[in-house]
Design an enzyme around this catalytic site. Structure first.
Site, PDB file in Angstrom:
ATOM      1  NE  ARG A 104      -2.935   0.417   3.309  1.00  0.00           N
ATOM      2  CZ  ARG A 104      -2.317   0.742   4.465  1.00  0.00           C
ATOM      3  NH1 ARG A 104      -1.726   1.904   4.599  1.00  0.00           N
ATOM      4  NH2 ARG A 104      -2.306  -0.111   5.460  1.00  0.00           N
ATOM      5  CE1 TYR A 119     -16.612  10.973 -15.464  1.00  0.00           C
ATOM      6  CE2 TYR A 119     -16.176  10.898 -13.118  1.00  0.00           C
ATOM      7  CZ  TYR A 119     -16.566  10.270 -14.278  1.00  0.00           C
ATOM      8  OH  TYR A 119     -16.900   8.947 -14.244  1.00  0.00           O
ATOM      9  CG  ASP A 154     -10.163  15.562 -14.720  1.00  0.00           C
ATOM     10  OD1 ASP A 154      -9.464  15.003 -15.580  1.00  0.00           O
ATOM     11  OD2 ASP A 154     -11.162  15.029 -14.191  1.00  0.00           O
ATOM     12  CE  LYS A 180     -13.074   7.430 -18.303  1.00  0.00           C
ATOM     13  NZ  LYS A 180     -13.401   8.711 -17.668  1.00  0.00           N
TER      14      LYS A 180
HETATM   15  C1  LIG Z   1     -13.749   9.076 -16.393  1.00  0.00           C
HETATM   16  C2  LIG Z   1     -13.343  10.382 -15.835  1.00  0.00           C
HETATM   17  C3  LIG Z   1     -13.030  10.531 -14.473  1.00  0.00           C
HETATM   18  C4  LIG Z   1     -13.195   9.397 -13.489  1.00  0.00           C
HETATM   19  O1  LIG Z   1     -12.312   8.354 -13.736  1.00  0.00           O
HETATM   20  P1  LIG Z   1     -12.636   6.809 -13.390  1.00  0.00           P
HETATM   21  O2  LIG Z   1     -11.389   6.147 -13.849  1.00  0.00           O
HETATM   22  O3  LIG Z   1     -13.872   6.447 -14.125  1.00  0.00           O
HETATM   23  O4  LIG Z   1     -12.835   6.753 -11.913  1.00  0.00           O
HETATM   24  C5  LIG Z   1     -12.599  11.757 -14.032  1.00  0.00           C
HETATM   25  N1  LIG Z   1     -12.481  12.811 -14.874  1.00  0.00           N
HETATM   26  C6  LIG Z   1     -12.770  12.711 -16.182  1.00  0.00           C
HETATM   27  C7  LIG Z   1     -12.631  13.907 -17.058  1.00  0.00           C
HETATM   28  C8  LIG Z   1     -13.211  11.502 -16.713  1.00  0.00           C
HETATM   29  O5  LIG Z   1     -13.516  11.422 -18.010  1.00  0.00           O
END
Ligand SMILES: *Cc1c(COP(=O)(O)O)cnc(C)c1O
Length: 377
Positions: A46, A98, A170, A195
């Protein structure tokens, strides 16, 4: 080194013990401490794992940051990043961040006393107006989801700095290949590596990168304390996916542009939203802070029925949540990512029943165009 080279030569391209070209997957929960005469780098998985360390150093280098941290999902990275704040603190967040980030701010963190104000960050002055004595940070996402609205990072960061706030961005949609917020003065970048970074729709992962050692230590305390860490196999999948990030985004971005230009001429299409289009609102600002339009765009059909039919009829686009994979994905925000937002609020934001978001994949653009034409017909 330039970005494409850095993706391949990340410092882990050859294992020193064996010469293996892949980073070993250290599938272990704990590490032998020998005779305890020395403090060793790894003691418990961890707190740290060598496979995870390879990804953490790689993303830090790619974003031009100092420290990188990996998490079990994007939202785990974002929740952990927000975990550095305390009850009674306040943050200013863009209103179209998001959906999952919006949800934790409005539920979990609200209960724990972290206040926030949601603003339309397309006008950075709205950020300035929302700052209060207890404000600690500004949380941004550009281009935003699903309408690809652009936030001026330089102007927003300048306002944050003036007020003594940290800026968190983000960067999931652009990735460090197309946009590097830390180089524009942001303090922290967060990612859903699920993504484009992972890139193959086969793993959930999240990352955070800090511009300073001090901020890194605060994130590490949450990473180790909360323990929302990824397993080594998932980390390895992201490391593998990352190697082709530039090649994938070059091809997928090109396809997005081709499809958008064609779609906007279609009689059933009301509007197309893509930062690669010359007349996209904020295009000039986007071009000043990013190196391309990316592979995500959205469009509105003229009627709800047309949108639903398109989703049902397309053969090449999966009607699914998520984006950034090698396969084209069509998502329907009102039923998926933005379903939790009340209808009136959604309409105010422009997220209508006619809106479809596309993440362009690696299929040949000619085939995608033919499929989309047919689905719209
Ligand atoms: C998908 C997404 C998230 C969240 O990510 P997960 O891997 O689904 O937890 C956060 N910000 C953006 C812009 C996203 O497209």
């Amino acid at each position: 080194m330039k970005f494409g080279t850095l993706l391949i030569h990340n410092g882990y391209e050859s294992d020193p013990a064996t010469g293996a070209l892949g980073v070993p997957v250290f599938q272990t929960s704990t590490f032998d401490q020998g005779d305890l005469s020395q403090v060793r780098e790894f003691d418990y998985a961890r707190s740290g794992n060598p496979t995870r360390k390879a990804l953490e150093e790689t993303i830090a280098a790619l974003e031009g940051g100092v420290r990188g941290y990996a998490f079990g999902s994007g939202i785990a990275a974002i929740a952990s990043a927000l975990g550095i704040f305390a009850a009674g603190d306040h943050i200013v967040a863009a209103e179209d961040i998001y959906g999952g980030s919006y949800r934790i701010l409005n539920t979990f963190y609200k209960r724990w006393g972290l206040e926030h104000t949601a603003v339309d960050a397309a006008d950075p002055e709205n950020i300035r107006r929302a700052v209060k004595p207890n404000t600690r940070a500004v949380f941004l996402e550009t281009p935003s989801n699903p309408l690809l609205k652009i936030t001026d990072l330089r102007a927003s960061i300048a306002i944050a700095k003036e007020a003594g706030l940290i800026t968190i961005v983000d960067n999931t949609f652009m990735t460090p290949y197309l946009q590097q917020p830390l180089k524009l003065g942001a303090d922290m970048v967060v990612h859903s590596a699920t993504k484009f970074l992972g890139g193959h729709s086969d793993v959930l992962s999240g990352l955070a990168v800090t511009a300073t050692e001090e901020l890194g230590k605060r994130i590490y305390a949450v990473q180790n304390g909360f323990g929302a860490v990824p397993g080594p196999w998932d980390v390895w999948l992201v490391l593998r996916g990352l190697k082709t990030l530039k090649a994938r985004l070059d091809a997928q971005g090109k396809t997005a542009g081709i499809v958008c230009r064609k779609l906007r001429e279609h009689p059933h299409v009301e509007a197309v939203y893509y930062p690669g289009l010359a007349d996209h609102p904020g295009k000039q600002i986007h071009d000043g802070q990013a190196a391309g339009g990316g592979a995500v765009f959205s469009f509105k059909t003229k009627t709800t029925e047309q949108a639903l039919r398109f989703l049902g009829k397309t053969q090449l686009a999966a009607a699914a949540v998520s984006l950034g994979g090698v396969e084209t994905i069509a998502s329907y925000p009102v039923r998926m990512s933005h379903a939790a937002i009340p209808r009136a609020e959604r309409e105010r934001l422009g997220i209508t029943d006619t809106l479809i978001r596309i993440s362009a994949g690696l299929e040949d653009p000619e085939d995608l165009l033919a499929d989309f034409e047919e689905a719209l017909r």
